[in-house]
Design an enzyme around this catalytic site. Structure first.
Site, short mmCIF file in Angstrom:
data_model
loop_
_atom_site.label_atom_id
_atom_site.label_comp_id
_atom_site.label_asym_id
_atom_site.label_seq_id
_atom_site.Cartn_x
_atom_site.Cartn_y
_atom_site.Cartn_z
N LYS A 129 6.51 37.45 62.55
CA LYS A 129 5.96 36.02 61.99
C LYS A 129 6.83 35.76 60.81
O LYS A 129 7.12 34.43 60.60
CB LYS A 129 4.54 36.10 61.71
CG LYS A 129 4.32 37.10 60.53
CD LYS A 129 2.85 37.18 60.44
CE LYS A 129 2.23 38.40 59.46
NZ LYS A 129 2.74 38.11 57.94
N THR A 130 7.30 36.42 60.04
CA THR A 130 8.00 36.07 58.94
C THR A 130 9.34 35.41 59.35
O THR A 130 9.89 34.46 58.79
CB THR A 130 8.49 37.36 57.79
OG1 THR A 130 7.26 37.76 57.55
CG2 THR A 130 8.98 36.75 56.59
N ASP A 190 1.08 31.24 55.45
CA ASP A 190 1.29 32.60 55.80
C ASP A 190 -0.23 33.47 55.96
O ASP A 190 -0.85 33.05 54.80
CB ASP A 190 2.24 33.29 55.18
CG ASP A 190 2.76 34.70 55.72
OD1 ASP A 190 2.40 34.80 57.12
OD2 ASP A 190 3.27 35.30 55.16
N GLU A 191 -0.42 34.33 56.50
CA GLU A 191 -1.79 35.01 56.47
C GLU A 191 -2.89 34.11 56.50
O GLU A 191 -3.84 34.51 55.34
CB GLU A 191 -1.61 36.01 55.19
CG GLU A 191 -0.30 36.80 55.12
CD GLU A 191 -0.36 38.12 55.84
OE1 GLU A 191 -1.15 38.34 56.84
OE2 GLU A 191 0.44 39.16 55.73
N GLN A 226 -5.73 41.57 61.76
CA GLN A 226 -5.33 42.18 60.46
C GLN A 226 -6.19 41.59 59.24
O GLN A 226 -5.67 41.51 58.31
CB GLN A 226 -3.90 41.89 60.27
CG GLN A 226 -3.08 42.55 61.14
CD GLN A 226 -1.66 42.59 60.99
OE1 GLN A 226 -1.06 43.36 60.16
NE2 GLN A 226 -0.74 42.22 61.84
N ARG A 239 1.43 50.08 61.21
CA ARG A 239 2.57 50.24 60.06
C ARG A 239 3.86 51.19 60.94
O ARG A 239 4.70 51.32 60.65
CB ARG A 239 2.21 51.10 58.82
CG ARG A 239 1.01 50.20 58.09
CD ARG A 239 1.59 48.87 58.15
NE ARG A 239 0.83 48.00 58.99
CZ ARG A 239 1.14 46.67 59.34
NH1 ARG A 239 2.20 46.20 58.91
NH2 ARG A 239 0.63 46.04 60.22
#
Length: 768
Positions: free
Chosen positions: A33-34, A225-226, A256, A616
């Site tokens: 996504k980044t 973002d987020e 998340q 992770r």
DNA sequence: GATTGTGCCCTTTTT
DNA sequence: GGGCACAATC
């Protein structure tokens, strides 16, 4: 242009190229996504969009810095740097500074951190003679923060019947009044807390149409973002700013969302389609980070949550290794198992320390891990805990800087008025607080022009001397750059000399921290370079403070070079990835935590946290739990977490402490806790009654060709061993009883459940 | 006004 | 176990 689009998959490319109109990108963990966001920004700039008209918001400085860096690599850095890219707080603090007068603040307003606000509330409680037990400061902070995040003003808080009813029932009817005083004091101090930055931005955009108009037209393109972590205040700012152009792109992953306890509202994602009916939904579902087994494990866990946006995250990497579950009999042994495991992988697979991370639910769990790693000689680094900017000495010096820039900052004044010691004690401070409350003015004004009569002449002189000193600093700050001013202040107050009197190890660290702060100022000044000429700009103390007050030390210190195992909470690990990840302490009442068992929503948030933990890992995931653990100083017995059960069984392999050498004494301890284990582990290795996302096939395995080895001597069978039985298949020895020919074992077979076997007849083969 | 003693209460925490 | 707030001391 081709550069920007190459290496992107189809949905990523769509996310990058759909520049106009509302876009929501639902991105699974590790789905890039980044990458999508940074390439999108680069693409827009290349398409001729002015970087000044792009606003890109993140939650952490670290994420902002990383995005900036990546954008700069894709486009002309001169253009890249002009994008308004930063955290919500830094971007809107910047806007608030230029519009501060509208709201009755000056552009030099101070930002109070959590600690400042805590002190301020304490002062209010003292002034009102309220008991801190009836009104715990943490509770107040929470209540006020939640209200501000929901855009409820202190006045509305007091007027709202439901809220008043809640506070009344909690036997805290005065919260509203405290809230009002708190805000009044902040305003008097020309200060805002973190929540105020968002709250006041909303007021600014709500009550000043010309300001709203200006920023709506300035920021033609907005990226967030987020998005799953935004609260109502953030949501509304974005909504207001995007209202004209509606070129808004939000990226998030509902799975998340782990910050609802801070006011984050998943509804913001779910409501996007209502707010922007002609929006485009893009799903990034391919995970580029983890093996299939890890992705599937994460999927099987998150499937237990009811509330979620449908998506199927997948990986085309190899299936990879199974997920290992380790059981320890105590928290100490858990540490040992993890440290041994890391050591083993390092040796057998030629790995570096930095390939490993140990993640836990609570910070207190770091200690047993730390001790075990130290015994094993493995270098590690613990993240979280006391931050550099939270150190007392650092805060003290920063308070001097703050009060020089904004003398009405009461909290800073109270903090340093007697540091180093000047003979100004609690009594005097209290009198100043009371006087400022009565006069409705800052303490600074009290000292400089309205000294209360109850302060005796000797103390009054000390106070005036202090004020004179601060004024002299302000003069210097007006002429000199940040570093020279800071150095001057530091030398004049003799802080280093004061700290050096303490030559204990802690004292030496304090002196070093002061030096480090001065270095940070120097570094910050060096970074400020004129874009056109490349010359270094002289920057003042004020500019440094503006940056420092929204900085945590998470961002500046991520030594890529030092080779250490990473220890951190799962919250802190969000957004990071490691080849080998250990998630420890998977026990009921710890993870999920005892406080989150109350409601479905809270449990689901814990599960999302576990989802974050699993995702992770790139190559290998190891889970561990202990049967007993020291908590709050006393031994507690724990069951394995339900979350372990929620992972698809096919993806798990069990390891037993018996497979590690030299654990004889541990086995004894294990027998001690045996009755408990028997109680909770019926059927399969873990409770069978728990619902499963995918039922595990239950066929008795034929003896696989790789099961070699001889029938074991009954004397060698011990609790914790993994064994094979010709009829029952694989199982785990839970306990043994009796000796010699009468020796019996309780074995939990993977498919056949519990069996009590006479070892002289049952021909068991020890697997490990 | 600073220093030591005693009871109390524990999550996570981008800013 | 341990950090913190308040009290009891010097």
């Amino acid at each position: 242009m081709s550069d920007i689009l190459t290496g992107l998959n189809e949905p990523q490319r769509e996310a990058v190229q759909t520049v106009s109109g509302p876009v929501m990108i639902i991105a699974g963990a590790g789905a890039g996504k980044t990458k999508a966001l940074t390439h999108r920004i680069a693409y827009m700039i290349e398409q001729g969009v002015s970087p000044f008209s792009i606003m890109s918001l993140t939650f952490t400085n670290k994420a902002a810095a990383e995005m900036k860096e990546r954008v700069m690599k894709l486009v002309d850095p001169h253009a890249g740097r002009n994008v308004w890219m930063g955290t919500f707080h830094s971007v809107f603090a910047r806007i608030l500074r230029s519009e501060a007068e509208c709201l009755g603040f000056t552009k030099d307003f101070t930002i109070y951190d959590t600690d400042d606000s805590k002190q301020l509330l304490n002062n209010i409680l003292k002034e009102r003679e309220l008991d801190t037990k009836a009104y715990p400061v943490k509770y107040l902070q929470n209540r006020i923060s939640m209200a501000k995040s929901a855009l409820i003003s202190a006045e509305e808080y007091c007027a709202n019947k439901d809220i008043q009813q809640q506070d009344y029932q909690a036997k805290k009817p005065l919260i509203g009044e405290i809230f009002k005083s708190y805000n009044a004091r902040l305003h008097r101090a020309n200060a805002m807390d973190f929540d105020d930055i968002l709250f006041h931005t909303n007021i600014l955009l709500r009550d000043f149409p010309e300001v709203l108009y200006k920023y709506q037209h300035k920021f033609q393109y907005i990226l967030v973002d987020e998005y799953q972590d935004t609260n109502y205040a953030q949501y509304l700012i974005i909504r207001r700013l995007a209202a004209v152009h509606e070129n808004i792109c939000v990226v998030g992953d509902d799975a998340q969302s782990i910050y609802s306890f801070r006011g984050a509202n998943i509804q913001n994602i779910l409501n996007f389609r209502k707010d922007y009916p002609d929006y485009k939904l893009i799903r990034l579902e391919q995970n580029y980070r983890s093996t299939q087994n890890i992705v599937n494990a994460a999927n099987s866990v998150i499937a237990f949550n009811k509330n979620q946006i449908e998506k199927k995250v997948w990986s085309d990497k190899e299936a990879g290794e199974l997920i290992t579950v380790m059981r320890a009999n105590s928290d100490t042994e858990e540490g040992t198992l993890v440290a041994n495991s890391i050591f083993g992988f390092k040796m057998s697979r030629q790995l570096a320390n930095k390939d490993f991370a140990i993640l836990y639910r609570t910070n207190s769990q770091s200690r047993s891990m730390e001790e075990a790693l130290r015994r094993q000689g493995i270098p590690y680094k613990i993240y979280g805990g006391m931050s550099f900017y939270d150190r007392k000495e650092v805060k003290d010096l920063l308070a001097y800087f703050r009060i020089v820039i904004n003398p009405h900052d009461d909290q800073s004044l109270l903090r340093i008025i007697n540091t180093p010691t000047r003979g100004i004690g609690e009594t005097t401070k209290e009198r100043l607080i009371v006087a400022s409350g009565q006069q409705k003015t800052s303490i600074w004004n009290i000292i400089t022009s309205q000294m209360p009569p109850e302060i005796n002449e000797g103390t009054a002189t000390k106070l005036r001397n202090f004020a004179t000193m601060i004024q002299s600093f302000a003069v210097i700050a007006g002429k000199e750059n940040a570093f020279d001013t800071a150095k001057h202040i530091c030398d004049t107050i003799g802080l280093v000399k004061f700290l050096k009197e303490d030559d204990s190890p802690e004292g030496i660290i304090r002196v070093q921290n002061i030096e480090e702060l001065l270095n940070a100022i120097m570094e910050f000044s060096d970074k400020q370079v004129d874009e056109v000429t490349g010359e270094r700009l002289e920057i003042g103390l004020s500019a440094f403070l503006q940056e420092a007050s929204l900085m945590t030390d998470q961002d500046n210190k991520k030594d890529e070079n030092d080779d250490t195992v990473t220890l951190m909470t799962i919250h802190a690990a969000k957004g990071l990835e490691f080849p080998y990840v250990y998630v420890v302490g998977l026990e009921e009442n710890l993870f999920p935590g005892v406080q989150s068992l109350g409601t479905q929503d809270e449990l689901e948030e814990e599960r999302r946290l576990f989802y974050v933990a699993i995702t992770r890992a790139e190559k290998k995931l190891i889970l561990s739990h202990a049967e007993s653990r020291y908590r709050y100083g006393s031994l507690t017995i724990s069951e394995p977490s339900r979350f372990i059960d929620e992972i698809d069984k096919k993806l798990i392999e069990q390891t037993h402490k018996a497979s590690f050498k030299g654990t004889r004494n541990i086995d004894e301890g294990f027998n001690f806790s045996n009755p408990f284990v028997r109680r909770t582990q019926t059927g399969g290795f873990y409770k069978k009654e728990t619902p499963r996302a995918t039922p595990t096939p239950t066929a008795t395995p034929a003896r696989p060709s790789n099961v070699t080895g001889n029938i074991a001597d009954p004397d060698d069978i011990k609790a914790g061993m993994r064994v094979y039985h010709n009829k029952f298949g694989f199982g785990n020895v839970i306990s043994t009883e009796g000796t010699g020919a009468n020796k019996k074992a309780l074995v939990t077979f993977d498919t056949e459940g519990d069996k009590r076997l006479m070892l002289t007849f049952a021909k068991l083969i020890i697997i490990e």
